[in-house]
Each structure stands twice: as C-alpha cells, then as structure tokens.
Design an enzyme around this catalytic site. Sequence first.
Site, PDB file in Angstrom:
ATOM      1  N   SER A  28      11.313   3.987  -6.025  1.00  0.00           N
ATOM      2  CA  SER A  28      12.430   3.112  -5.656  1.00  0.00           C
ATOM      3  C   SER A  28      12.780   2.043  -6.684  1.00  0.00           C
ATOM      4  O   SER A  28      13.949   1.688  -6.833  1.00  0.00           O
ATOM      5  CB  SER A  28      12.162   2.443  -4.309  1.00  0.00           C
ATOM      6  OG  SER A  28      10.938   1.740  -4.315  1.00  0.00           O
ATOM      7  N   ASP A 228      10.740  -8.653   0.290  1.00  0.00           N
ATOM      8  CA  ASP A 228       9.835  -7.623   0.796  1.00  0.00           C
ATOM      9  C   ASP A 228       8.553  -7.517  -0.036  1.00  0.00           C
ATOM     10  O   ASP A 228       7.643  -6.756   0.299  1.00  0.00           O
ATOM     11  CB  ASP A 228      10.531  -6.260   0.871  1.00  0.00           C
ATOM     12  CG  ASP A 228      11.002  -5.751  -0.495  1.00  0.00           C
ATOM     13  OD1 ASP A 228      10.690  -6.379  -1.528  1.00  0.00           O
ATOM     14  OD2 ASP A 228      11.697  -4.715  -0.516  1.00  0.00           O
ATOM     15  N   HIS A 231      10.088  -4.717  -4.011  1.00  0.00           N
ATOM     16  CA  HIS A 231      11.157  -4.311  -4.920  1.00  0.00           C
ATOM     17  C   HIS A 231      11.627  -5.462  -5.809  1.00  0.00           C
ATOM     18  O   HIS A 231      11.667  -6.622  -5.376  1.00  0.00           O
ATOM     19  CB  HIS A 231      12.348  -3.765  -4.118  1.00  0.00           C
ATOM     20  CG  HIS A 231      12.006  -2.539  -3.343  1.00  0.00           C
ATOM     21  ND1 HIS A 231      11.908  -2.529  -1.970  1.00  0.00           N
ATOM     22  CD2 HIS A 231      11.713  -1.276  -3.762  1.00  0.00           C
ATOM     23  CE1 HIS A 231      11.582  -1.305  -1.567  1.00  0.00           C
ATOM     24  NE2 HIS A 231      11.460  -0.536  -2.640  1.00  0.00           N
TER      25      HIS A 231
END
Length: 274
Positions: A28, A228, A231
């Site tokens: 990601s 979070d 990321h």
Amino acid sequence: MEETKIPVTEQNQSPQTPKHIFILSGQSNMAGRGGVHHHHWDGVVPLDSQPHASIIRLSANLHWEPAREPLHHDIDVRKACGVGPGMSFANAVKDHLGGGGECLGLVPCAVGGTAIKEWERGQHLYDNMLKRSKESVEKTKGEIKALLWYQGESDTPSYHTAEAYKENMERLIHNVREDLGLPSLPIIQVAIASGDERYMEKVREAQLGIDLPNVICVDAKGLALKEDNLHLTTEAQVKLGHMLADAFLTHFNAPPSQSSPCSAPKNRVISISK
C-alpha cells in the site's frame, strides 16, 4: 507545499511511447495512501507530483496513458488509492534521462496488504507484475531502468515471516531478473517505516542487510505517518519519491564510460537527511 486538485478522469492527448521504464511494486505505501481519509482520497496533488507531458503510465488494460495521481487507482482496487512516491520520483528524474525530455513510463503493480510470499514466482501478483513489465517494452524501444519496491509491513506480525523475509526477497530479486532477462536490473527497495512493532525491526534488518549487486535500499524510517501509524502522509510520499530519485540518479544513471559491472553498487542505504 503548492497543491491543486485534479480530477482522476481528466484526459490529455494520446501519449507517446516510453523510452525509460520504471516498475513500481510492493504494497500500500507504494500504491499510495497519501490524502486518503475515511476510504476517500482528498484529490490534492502536490506540485512535485503534478502530471507532465513526458510521463505516462501503463493502465490495468495494458494501454499507455498520461500518468497522474493516483497512479494505482485501477491496480490496487480493493482500497482507495491516493498519492504515492511514483509521480514525484518521475518528475525528479525525467530531465536527467538520456538527453532530457524523453518519455518516461511508469508501470504500477503494487497491491495493498500483500505479504512477500504472495509475490512468489507462480503467484498471481508476481505473474501479473511480470506480464505488465514485459508488455511495457513490447513493440517499443523502451528499456526497463529499475524496479522500485516498497513492501514488508504485512510480514511484521509473525516471527516466521519476518525471519524468512531476507531469503524471500533475495529470491524475488533473482526471479524477476531471470524472468525479464535482465540479470543486472537495478532494484531500489524501501526499508519499511511502519508495521507490527513485534517484528518490524527484524524485517527492516533483513531489508537493510541484503547484499546483492545493483540493489540499493532507501530507508523510510522517520518519514511522517498518517493517523493510522501505517501509511505515509502525502508530504512524506513526495519526499520518498525524491529519495528514490536520488538513489537512482546517484547509482544507476551514470554515463556508460563511468559504469562497470565490477563496480556495481551493493545495497547502500539512503536515509532521510536530518
């Protein structure tokens, strides 16, 4: 940081064929989650990540088209994509390739939440990356210049996967080079900046410890994370793109007279400038 909002659906004229090709793969943080909040991208594109006429991307249906954020919107389709390092990287290197101003092609392949074992030869993700990489040079005079790889967070929860990471990554490098017929293909991997704290450092140790020719490690530790704690923020992604560009231009873009297989770089680590 200068920014603008650009609709994902905006189209430019048909792009040219790329001469310099870069594969973007991993999970990601390579696909890009910069600016994604509550499963939606805010549409903000920093100045360094703006589209440029000489930068194109290979779409999911294997067509070249103008490159713009989010680069992985039709590749990493299970989650919302945002700003990643690819466009800032491309903008930073485009004027230093060949005579400058030549077309640069990006081949997005990253998929969020994927572990290194899912990128083994014969697995769907690996085979798709290989297919897309081969297609990128099909019927063009382009050359694959490097694989940019950012992955490893999904291997941090387990001691077994963290312990096996170095061997699995070295096998991936060998397989990609062999299957593309590019035994000296430059690999620029990113040492992770986040993940499960239990074994994150073990995965980082594996990444930083790979000692193979034409493999460089860029260390993302210290780059800003979103709320979070997994990321990279938009600004951090832009900075990472510049770090990747510096690594490529420093180690892999020397004139032929200055490069030699005997002096191929081995996993030098590039960290954030303090």
